[in-house]
Write an enzyme that holds these catalytic residues in place. Sequence first.
Site, PDB file in Angstrom:
ATOM      1  N   HIS A   1       0.871  -1.170   0.000  1.00 61.64           N
ATOM      2  CA  HIS A   1       0.000   0.000   0.000  1.00 61.64           C
ATOM      3  C   HIS A   1       0.906   1.218   0.000  1.00 61.64           C
ATOM      4  CE1 HIS A   1      -3.611  -2.321   0.655  1.00 61.64           C
ATOM      5  NE2 HIS A   1      -2.965  -2.993   1.603  1.00 61.64           N
TER       6      HIS A   1
ATOM      7  N   CYS B   1      -0.528   1.958  -4.550  1.00 60.63           N
ATOM      8  CA  CYS B   1      -1.333   3.154  -4.800  1.00 60.63           C
ATOM      9  C   CYS B   1      -0.475   4.391  -4.595  1.00 60.63           C
ATOM     10  CB  CYS B   1      -2.528   3.211  -3.848  1.00 60.63           C
ATOM     11  SG  CYS B   1      -3.775   1.964  -4.182  1.00 60.63           S
TER      12      CYS B   1
END
Length: 153
Positions: free
Chosen positions: A3, A46
């Site tokens: 992430h 991301c």
Amino acid sequence: MSHGNNEIILGTDGGSKNIIDLITLFNSNNCTSMTGKPKMFIVNACRGDSRDKIFGKTQPVDVHYTAHTDGPISRKPANSDFLIAYSTFPGYVSYRDDQDGSPFVKCLVEVFTEMAHLVHVSDMLTEVNNRMAESHNQIPNPTSTLRLKWHLM
């Protein structure tokens, strides 16, 4: 693969690291044995919360480098010869399927398997961009400080 948000990637320990800080550990100031050699980093994370839209709807989901060099090239900028293959554009999410994993990584493997013997790395990453945009509504964002074309052998 983790992430993240913009240039930050999250660790399994809950901590965060700046991607550029990690990458520059391999620049010519910090790792002289890599001076003049191409270095590729693949970042599948991301880089924000935005999502591209299709039709108004949010969509879910000639000198060449070679695989080896004869020795370091001296007196080059510290951060030259880097290629960072980000899975998505700054500010945007990077999709992952619970069953099939990362479409970016799958596409990257497919393209490199098909084309590595034909074209240089930058052209392969352009093809990854094309396929990802067509099939997954996600645009990868390779960034490069390469000075020469890099062919894999």
